[in-house]
Design a protein around this motif. Structure first.
Motif, PDB file in Angstrom:
ATOM      1  N   ALA A 109       6.303 -18.032  20.441  1.00 60.27           N
ATOM      2  CA  ALA A 109       4.898 -18.138  20.858  1.00 60.27           C
ATOM      3  C   ALA A 109       4.773 -18.097  22.375  1.00 60.27           C
ATOM      4  CB  ALA A 109       4.304 -19.443  20.325  1.00 60.27           C
ATOM      5  N   TYR A 110       3.686 -17.524  22.844  1.00 65.61           N
ATOM      6  CA  TYR A 110       3.344 -17.483  24.261  1.00 65.61           C
ATOM      7  C   TYR A 110       4.416 -16.832  25.131  1.00 65.61           C
ATOM      8  CZ  TYR A 110      -0.952 -19.962  23.534  1.00 65.61           C
ATOM      9  OH  TYR A 110      -2.219 -20.299  23.133  1.00 65.61           O
ATOM     10  N   LEU A 111       5.150 -15.902  24.553  1.00 62.09           N
ATOM     11  CA  LEU A 111       6.096 -15.148  25.371  1.00 62.09           C
ATOM     12  C   LEU A 111       5.369 -13.997  26.067  1.00 62.09           C
ATOM     13  CD1 LEU A 111       9.043 -14.751  26.239  1.00 62.09           C
ATOM     14  CD2 LEU A 111       9.259 -13.112  24.362  1.00 62.09           C
ATOM     15  N   PHE A 112       4.616 -13.228  25.291  1.00 58.18           N
ATOM     16  CA  PHE A 112       3.889 -12.079  25.835  1.00 58.18           C
ATOM     17  C   PHE A 112       2.422 -12.439  26.061  1.00 58.18           C
ATOM     18  CE2 PHE A 112       7.243 -10.217  23.057  1.00 58.18           C
ATOM     19  CZ  PHE A 112       8.058  -9.750  24.077  1.00 58.18           C
ATOM     20  N   ARG A 113       1.886 -11.994  27.187  1.00 55.47           N
ATOM     21  CA  ARG A 113       0.502 -12.330  27.532  1.00 55.47           C
ATOM     22  C   ARG A 113      -0.498 -11.364  26.883  1.00 55.47           C
ATOM     23  NH1 ARG A 113       3.453 -12.979  32.245  1.00 55.47           N
ATOM     24  NH2 ARG A 113       2.848 -10.934  33.051  1.00 55.47           N
ATOM     25  N   ASP A 114      -0.118 -10.112  26.785  1.00 57.75           N
ATOM     26  CA  ASP A 114      -0.990  -9.095  26.211  1.00 57.75           C
ATOM     27  C   ASP A 114      -0.143  -7.857  25.922  1.00 57.75           C
ATOM     28  OD1 ASP A 114      -0.539  -7.954  28.746  1.00 57.75           O
ATOM     29  OD2 ASP A 114      -2.460  -8.636  29.527  1.00 57.75           O
ATOM     30  N   TYR A 115      -0.795  -6.768  25.487  1.00 62.03           N
ATOM     31  CA  TYR A 115      -0.037  -5.556  25.144  1.00 62.03           C
ATOM     32  C   TYR A 115       0.687  -4.974  26.355  1.00 62.03           C
ATOM     33  CZ  TYR A 115       1.162  -0.778  24.050  1.00 62.03           C
ATOM     34  OH  TYR A 115       1.850   0.401  23.914  1.00 62.03           O
ATOM     35  N   SER A 116       0.020  -4.974  27.493  1.00 58.41           N
ATOM     36  CA  SER A 116       0.645  -4.425  28.696  1.00 58.41           C
ATOM     37  C   SER A 116       1.939  -5.163  29.033  1.00 58.41           C
ATOM     38  CB  SER A 116      -0.333  -4.508  29.877  1.00 58.41           C
ATOM     39  OG  SER A 116       0.276  -4.056  31.061  1.00 58.41           O
ATOM     40  N   HIS A 117       1.903  -6.491  28.948  1.00 65.26           N
ATOM     41  CA  HIS A 117       3.093  -7.294  29.226  1.00 65.26           C
ATOM     42  C   HIS A 117       4.188  -7.027  28.191  1.00 65.26           C
ATOM     43  CE1 HIS A 117       5.071 -11.500  29.590  1.00 65.26           C
ATOM     44  NE2 HIS A 117       5.554 -10.699  30.514  1.00 65.26           N
ATOM     45  N   ALA A 321      16.676 -15.162  30.500  1.00 62.09           N
ATOM     46  CA  ALA A 321      15.845 -14.076  29.943  1.00 62.09           C
ATOM     47  C   ALA A 321      14.371 -14.446  29.914  1.00 62.09           C
ATOM     48  CB  ALA A 321      16.330 -13.700  28.547  1.00 62.09           C
ATOM     49  N   ILE A 322      14.060 -15.683  29.502  1.00 63.08           N
ATOM     50  CA  ILE A 322      12.657 -16.073  29.416  1.00 63.08           C
ATOM     51  C   ILE A 322      11.995 -16.088  30.794  1.00 63.08           C
ATOM     52  CG2 ILE A 322      13.085 -18.567  29.495  1.00 63.08           C
ATOM     53  CD1 ILE A 322      10.792 -18.861  27.448  1.00 63.08           C
ATOM     54  N   ASP A 323      12.743 -16.490  31.818  1.00 65.23           N
ATOM     55  CA  ASP A 323      12.183 -16.497  33.179  1.00 65.23           C
ATOM     56  C   ASP A 323      11.918 -15.070  33.663  1.00 65.23           C
ATOM     57  OD1 ASP A 323      12.293 -19.295  33.370  1.00 65.23           O
ATOM     58  OD2 ASP A 323      14.386 -19.231  34.005  1.00 65.23           O
ATOM     59  N   LYS A 324      12.816 -14.164  33.317  1.00 68.40           N
ATOM     60  CA  LYS A 324      12.626 -12.761  33.708  1.00 68.40           C
ATOM     61  C   LYS A 324      11.397 -12.166  33.022  1.00 68.40           C
ATOM     62  CE  LYS A 324      17.566 -11.941  34.488  1.00 68.40           C
ATOM     63  NZ  LYS A 324      18.787 -11.248  33.983  1.00 68.40           N
ATOM     64  N   ILE A 325      11.209 -12.504  31.760  1.00 72.48           N
ATOM     65  CA  ILE A 325      10.050 -11.996  31.025  1.00 72.48           C
ATOM     66  C   ILE A 325       8.756 -12.600  31.590  1.00 72.48           C
ATOM     67  CG2 ILE A 325       8.879 -11.955  28.772  1.00 72.48           C
ATOM     68  CD1 ILE A 325      11.706 -11.783  27.518  1.00 72.48           C
ATOM     69  N   ASN A 326       8.792 -13.898  31.872  1.00 72.70           N
ATOM     70  CA  ASN A 326       7.608 -14.552  32.444  1.00 72.70           C
ATOM     71  C   ASN A 326       7.231 -13.942  33.799  1.00 72.70           C
ATOM     72  OD1 ASN A 326       7.249 -16.369  30.346  1.00 72.70           O
ATOM     73  ND2 ASN A 326       8.449 -17.986  31.301  1.00 72.70           N
ATOM     74  N   ALA A 327       8.225 -13.433  34.533  1.00 75.89           N
ATOM     75  CA  ALA A 327       7.983 -12.903  35.881  1.00 75.89           C
ATOM     76  C   ALA A 327       7.424 -11.486  35.877  1.00 75.89           C
ATOM     77  CB  ALA A 327       9.279 -12.948  36.687  1.00 75.89           C
ATOM     78  N   ILE A 328       7.483 -10.814  34.742  1.00 77.18           N
ATOM     79  CA  ILE A 328       6.974  -9.438  34.668  1.00 77.18           C
ATOM     80  C   ILE A 328       5.455  -9.449  34.777  1.00 77.18           C
ATOM     81  CG2 ILE A 328       6.740  -7.414  33.162  1.00 77.18           C
ATOM     82  CD1 ILE A 328       9.512  -8.132  32.021  1.00 77.18           C
ATOM     83  N   LYS A 329       4.922  -8.659  35.677  1.00 77.97           N
ATOM     84  CA  LYS A 329       3.480  -8.611  35.926  1.00 77.97           C
ATOM     85  C   LYS A 329       2.847  -7.365  35.287  1.00 77.97           C
ATOM     86  CE  LYS A 329       3.784 -12.332  38.404  1.00 77.97           C
ATOM     87  NZ  LYS A 329       3.318 -13.618  37.849  1.00 77.97           N
TER      88      LYS A 329
END
Length: 329
Positions: A109-117, A321-329
């Protein structure tokens, strides 16, 4: 009267045959046959996209779709791909995580913010790391995500929800199974397993206080008739992964592989936009029916959920990995 064959005529005929034999023969290869297995029905918006995908590739690939898991039951497609009994699948990432535990990160849950992310993650170095895991450990080629909307909380009680603490004690219907029950816990609710076919009645009678599904699903099932509000938590960005079996993928050759990827990107990006447009229209529909529709504190929900998942599954995930994913804009 038959004319005698001269030496000159014989030489000319012989030369013509020789020249003809040197001309390249024109051969038209038949399209490669690929069976496609999906869980959704032919009426689903994704089915429209897959039909467009098949049409765009028909000169090279003869795609044979099997809707509603009519060829392989849901949960068995991955093994069918690995055994070479299936060429192409719209595969649930949770099925991959059963064999590659690290993939459970991509179902949290709450890994991806939207489709773009979501899309940017799969195109990033960390995304390619997960695709390589599937290739190396499972023998399948993950092409890209196939998006189908965000899950939102839909409640019967008229209670303002801003943070996970506000969902404490709320009996939220979740599908049966450990993954789904933990998902309910990760957003602060008390998960209650109820079959989807029984959900309308369960909401109506108070067996559960709410449910979570994409907005379009809630409208189709008329859940708004027995609930008061929609909380736009977007706690799960719904997606599967377009996946090809190893033998089928390697048999394509590099040129067709590149065409396959480019065509998939074009068609499934457009399909994702159609899903988001449908969700926006559905929000306006619910508001017109007098339902409350609003966003909670997304950061509070994200922090709460990610801590829950890290505590339970973090040891299975690649470090950082989770920090890298969270950092993707």
């Amino acid at each position: 009267m038959n004319k005698p064959i001269s030496r000159r005529s014989l030489l000319a005929a012989t030369s013509a045959v020789a020249v003809g034999s040197m001309l390249p023969s024109v051969a038209f290869a038949a399209p490669t046959k690929m069976k496609l297995s999906v869980a959704f029905a032919e009426t689903d918006l994704r089915a429209k996209a897959f039909k467009e995908f098949a049409e765009a590739l028909k000169a090279d690939i003869e795609m044979e779709p099997h809707w509603s898991n009519s060829l392989f039951k849901q949960g068995t497609e991955l093994v069918a791909l690995q055994r070479g009994n299936l060429e192409l699948c719209n595969l649930a990432p949770a099925d991959i995580s059963k064999q590659v535990p690290a993939w459970s990160l991509l179902t949290s849950a709450y890994l991806f913010r939207d489709y773009s992310h979501l899309k940017k993650t799969f195109e990033s170095d960390v995304g390619k790391q997960f695709i390589a895991m599937a290739r190396d450990q499972l023998g399948v080629e993950v092409i890209r995500p196939v998006y189908f909307g965000a899950r939102q909380v839909n409640l019967k009680p008229d209670k303002q929800i801003k943070t996970p603490a506000d969902l404490a004690g709320i009996k939220l219907r979740m599908p049966p199974g450990e993954f789904w029950q933990f998902l309910g816990e990760s957003i602060g609710a008390s998960p209650t397993p109820v079959a989807f076919s029984e959900l309308y009645t369960a909401l109506q009678t108070g067996v559960v206080d709410g449910q979570d599904n994409p907005l379009v699903t809630a409208r189709t099932m008329k859940f708004d008739e027995v609930t008061t509000q929609f909380v736009l938590t977007s706690h799960v960005i719904g997606y599967d992964v377009l996946t090809v079996g190893k033998k089928a993928w390697e048999g394509m050759g590099k040129d067709l592989q590149a065409k396959f990827r480019a065509t998939a990107d074009k068609i499934f990006d457009a399909n994702a936009a159609a899903y988001d447009a449908q969700a926006k229209e559905t929000i306006e529909y619910f508001k017109s029916k007098g339902k409350k529709v609003y966003e909670p504190d997304q950061n509070a929900f994200r922090d709460f959920a990610q801590k829950k998942y890290l505590a339970k599954y973090g040891n299975e995930w690649p470090k950082g990995a989770i920090d890298k994913i969270n950092a993707i804009k």
